[in-house]
Scaffold this motif. Structure first.
Motif, PDB file in Angstrom:
ATOM      1  N   LYS A   1      20.985  -3.832  -2.108  1.00  0.00           N
ATOM      2  CA  LYS A   1      20.171  -3.605  -3.300  1.00  0.00           C
ATOM      3  C   LYS A   1      19.070  -4.659  -3.406  1.00  0.00           C
ATOM      4  O   LYS A   1      17.905  -4.339  -3.703  1.00  0.00           O
ATOM      5  CB  LYS A   1      21.049  -3.625  -4.549  1.00  0.00           C
ATOM      6  N   GLN A   2      19.421  -5.906  -3.172  1.00  0.00           N
ATOM      7  CA  GLN A   2      18.435  -6.983  -3.249  1.00  0.00           C
ATOM      8  C   GLN A   2      17.356  -6.832  -2.177  1.00  0.00           C
ATOM      9  O   GLN A   2      16.176  -7.057  -2.437  1.00  0.00           O
ATOM     10  CB  GLN A   2      19.137  -8.334  -3.106  1.00  0.00           C
ATOM     11  N   LEU A   3      17.763  -6.442  -0.995  1.00  0.00           N
ATOM     12  CA  LEU A   3      16.795  -6.263   0.086  1.00  0.00           C
ATOM     13  C   LEU A   3      15.829  -5.123  -0.219  1.00  0.00           C
ATOM     14  O   LEU A   3      14.639  -5.202   0.092  1.00  0.00           O
ATOM     15  CB  LEU A   3      17.522  -6.011   1.412  1.00  0.00           C
ATOM     16  N   LYS A   4      16.333  -4.080  -0.829  1.00  0.00           N
ATOM     17  CA  LYS A   4      15.462  -2.961  -1.203  1.00  0.00           C
ATOM     18  C   LYS A   4      14.483  -3.390  -2.294  1.00  0.00           C
ATOM     19  O   LYS A   4      13.326  -2.934  -2.318  1.00  0.00           O
ATOM     20  CB  LYS A   4      16.304  -1.775  -1.666  1.00  0.00           C
ATOM     21  N   GLU A   5      14.902  -4.272  -3.179  1.00  0.00           N
ATOM     22  CA  GLU A   5      14.003  -4.781  -4.218  1.00  0.00           C
ATOM     23  C   GLU A   5      12.901  -5.634  -3.600  1.00  0.00           C
ATOM     24  O   GLU A   5      11.724  -5.533  -4.004  1.00  0.00           O
ATOM     25  CB  GLU A   5      14.800  -5.588  -5.241  1.00  0.00           C
ATOM     26  N   VAL A   6      13.260  -6.452  -2.634  1.00  0.00           N
ATOM     27  CA  VAL A   6      12.252  -7.251  -1.934  1.00  0.00           C
ATOM     28  C   VAL A   6      11.272  -6.342  -1.205  1.00  0.00           C
ATOM     29  O   VAL A   6      10.047  -6.537  -1.248  1.00  0.00           O
ATOM     30  CB  VAL A   6      12.912  -8.219  -0.930  1.00  0.00           C
ATOM     31  N   ALA A   7      11.803  -5.343  -0.518  1.00  0.00           N
ATOM     32  CA  ALA A   7      10.951  -4.411   0.231  1.00  0.00           C
ATOM     33  C   ALA A   7       9.963  -3.719  -0.700  1.00  0.00           C
ATOM     34  O   ALA A   7       8.776  -3.549  -0.356  1.00  0.00           O
ATOM     35  CB  ALA A   7      11.809  -3.377   0.953  1.00  0.00           C
ATOM     36  N   ALA A   8      10.423  -3.329  -1.872  1.00  0.00           N
ATOM     37  CA  ALA A   8       9.548  -2.652  -2.831  1.00  0.00           C
ATOM     38  C   ALA A   8       8.432  -3.570  -3.279  1.00  0.00           C
ATOM     39  O   ALA A   8       7.266  -3.161  -3.390  1.00  0.00           O
ATOM     40  CB  ALA A   8      10.360  -2.159  -4.021  1.00  0.00           C
ATOM     41  N   TYR A   9       8.770  -4.827  -3.551  1.00  0.00           N
ATOM     42  CA  TYR A   9       7.750  -5.778  -3.986  1.00  0.00           C
ATOM     43  C   TYR A   9       6.712  -6.036  -2.884  1.00  0.00           C
ATOM     44  O   TYR A   9       5.500  -5.988  -3.124  1.00  0.00           O
ATOM     45  CB  TYR A   9       8.399  -7.100  -4.409  1.00  0.00           C
ATOM     46  N   VAL A  10       7.184  -6.267  -1.677  1.00  0.00           N
ATOM     47  CA  VAL A  10       6.290  -6.572  -0.544  1.00  0.00           C
ATOM     48  C   VAL A  10       5.371  -5.381  -0.236  1.00  0.00           C
ATOM     49  O   VAL A  10       4.199  -5.561   0.084  1.00  0.00           O
ATOM     50  CB  VAL A  10       7.114  -6.961   0.697  1.00  0.00           C
ATOM     51  N   ALA A  11       5.900  -4.181  -0.343  1.00  0.00           N
ATOM     52  CA  ALA A  11       5.104  -2.992  -0.044  1.00  0.00           C
ATOM     53  C   ALA A  11       3.878  -2.888  -0.953  1.00  0.00           C
ATOM     54  O   ALA A  11       2.840  -2.340  -0.546  1.00  0.00           O
ATOM     55  CB  ALA A  11       5.967  -1.734  -0.182  1.00  0.00           C
ATOM     56  N   HIS A  12       3.970  -3.436  -2.151  1.00  0.00           N
ATOM     57  CA  HIS A  12       2.858  -3.357  -3.098  1.00  0.00           C
ATOM     58  C   HIS A  12       1.953  -4.585  -3.062  1.00  0.00           C
ATOM     59  O   HIS A  12       0.940  -4.628  -3.772  1.00  0.00           O
ATOM     60  CB  HIS A  12       3.401  -3.175  -4.519  1.00  0.00           C
ATOM     61  N   MET A  13       2.275  -5.560  -2.218  1.00  0.00           N
ATOM     62  CA  MET A  13       1.411  -6.726  -2.080  1.00  0.00           C
ATOM     63  C   MET A  13       0.152  -6.340  -1.295  1.00  0.00           C
ATOM     64  O   MET A  13       0.163  -5.392  -0.511  1.00  0.00           O
ATOM     65  CB  MET A  13       2.154  -7.857  -1.358  1.00  0.00           C
ATOM     66  N   GLU A  14      -0.932  -7.072  -1.503  1.00  0.00           N
ATOM     67  CA  GLU A  14      -2.186  -6.771  -0.815  1.00  0.00           C
ATOM     68  C   GLU A  14      -2.677  -7.992  -0.039  1.00  0.00           C
ATOM     69  O   GLU A  14      -2.304  -9.098  -0.303  1.00  0.00           O
ATOM     70  CB  GLU A  14      -3.266  -6.341  -1.814  1.00  0.00           C
TER      71      GLU A  14
END
Length: 210
Positions: free
Chosen positions: A197-210
Motif C-alpha cells: 500500500k505504501q509503495l503504491k502511494e509513493v508511485a502515485a505521488y511520483v507519477a504526478h511529479m514534473e
C-alpha cells in the motif's frame, strides 16, 4: 553520420580506450565533453535519432513511452542511460527485450542513443490514480536523497518524475518481492520495511511529479 560523433570526439582530443580500461570516470569525461560542445552534442543527437530506431517502438521517438508499463527515457541523465545499456548487455540487469537489444549495440550506439533521449522533454500524461499526502511524505522521507527533491535523478540514479504509474508500481513491487530481474538493485534494501500500500502511494505521488 554513423561515425561522425567518434570522429569529432577524436578531433576534440578524447582518446578512445579499450573496453577493459574504460571506467565510469572515463565515460563521465566523454559525456561531459559531448554536452559542453555544440558540434559534438548535435552529432550525438543526430546519431541517436538514427541508431535508436528499435527503441522508438516501445519508448517512443521522443522518449515518452507508448505503453504505461514501459518507462519514459525522455530527460534521463545521459550517463545513467548509458550505464543501464551496459548493465543489460553484461547481465547485471535482465529483461527479455532489453538484454537482447543492448547486446547488439556498440559503445558508440549506446552513447548516441543515451544523449539523444536525454535531450527530449517528458510529456505530462494522464495517470490512473491521484497523488496523496502519504505518498509525498514517504518520498520526502526516503526517496529524495537519491532521486532528488524533484525526482529528476542524476548520473547514478534515474529520473522517476512523471513516469507512468503502472510502470512505477510494477517496478517497486518487483523490488519488494525480490524479483530476479531486479535482484542487484539497492532499492530492495531501501524499501524492505514498506508494504504494498505504501509503495503504491509513493508511485502515485511520483507519477504526478514534473
Amino acid at each position: 553520420m554513423k561515425y561522425l560523433l567518434r570522429t569529432l570526439l577524436l578531433s576534440a582530443g578524447f582518446i578512445a580506450l579499450s573496453s577493459a580500461a574504460e571506467t565510469a570516470e572515463n565515460m563521465l569525461v566523454e559525456m561531459t565533453m559531448i554536452q559542453n560542445n555544440t558540434a559534438l552534442m548535435q552529432a550525438a543527437v543526430e546519431d541517436g535519432r538514427e541508431r535508436g530506431q528499435l527503441c522508438f517502438r516501445c519508448h517512443g521517438e521522443d522518449g515518452n513511452s507508448k505503453r504505461d508499463y514501459i518507462p519514459n527515457l525522455a530527460s534521463q541523465n545521459a550517463l545513467y542511460l548509458f550505464t543501464q545499456f551496459e548493465h543489460f548487455a553484461d547481465g547485471t540487469r535482465k529483461d527479455y527485450v532489453m538484454s537482447k537489444l543492448a547486446g547488439h549495440l556498440s559503445k558508440d550506439d549506446r552513447i548516441a542513443i543515451a544523449v539523444y533521449f536525454s535531450q527530449s522533454e517528458v510529456n505530462k500524461r494522464p495517470q490512473p490514480v491521484d497523488a496523496n499526502v502519504k505518498g509525498e511524505q514517504l518520498y520526502r522521507s526516503m526517496c529524495f536523497a537519491c532521486h532528488g527533491n524533484e525526482g529528476h535523478g542524476n548520473q547514478q540514479y534515474p529520473r522517476i518524475a512523471g513516469q507512468p504509474y503502472e510502470y512505477l508500481e510494477s517496478t517497486l513491487l518487483k523490488f519488494l518481492h525480490k524479483d530476479p530481474e531486479r535482484k542487484n538493485s539497492p532499492m530492495s534494501a531501501v524499501i524492505q520495511n514498506l508494504n504494498e500500500k505504501q509503495l503504491k502511494e509513493v508511485a502515485a505521488y511520483v507519477a504526478h511529479m514534473e
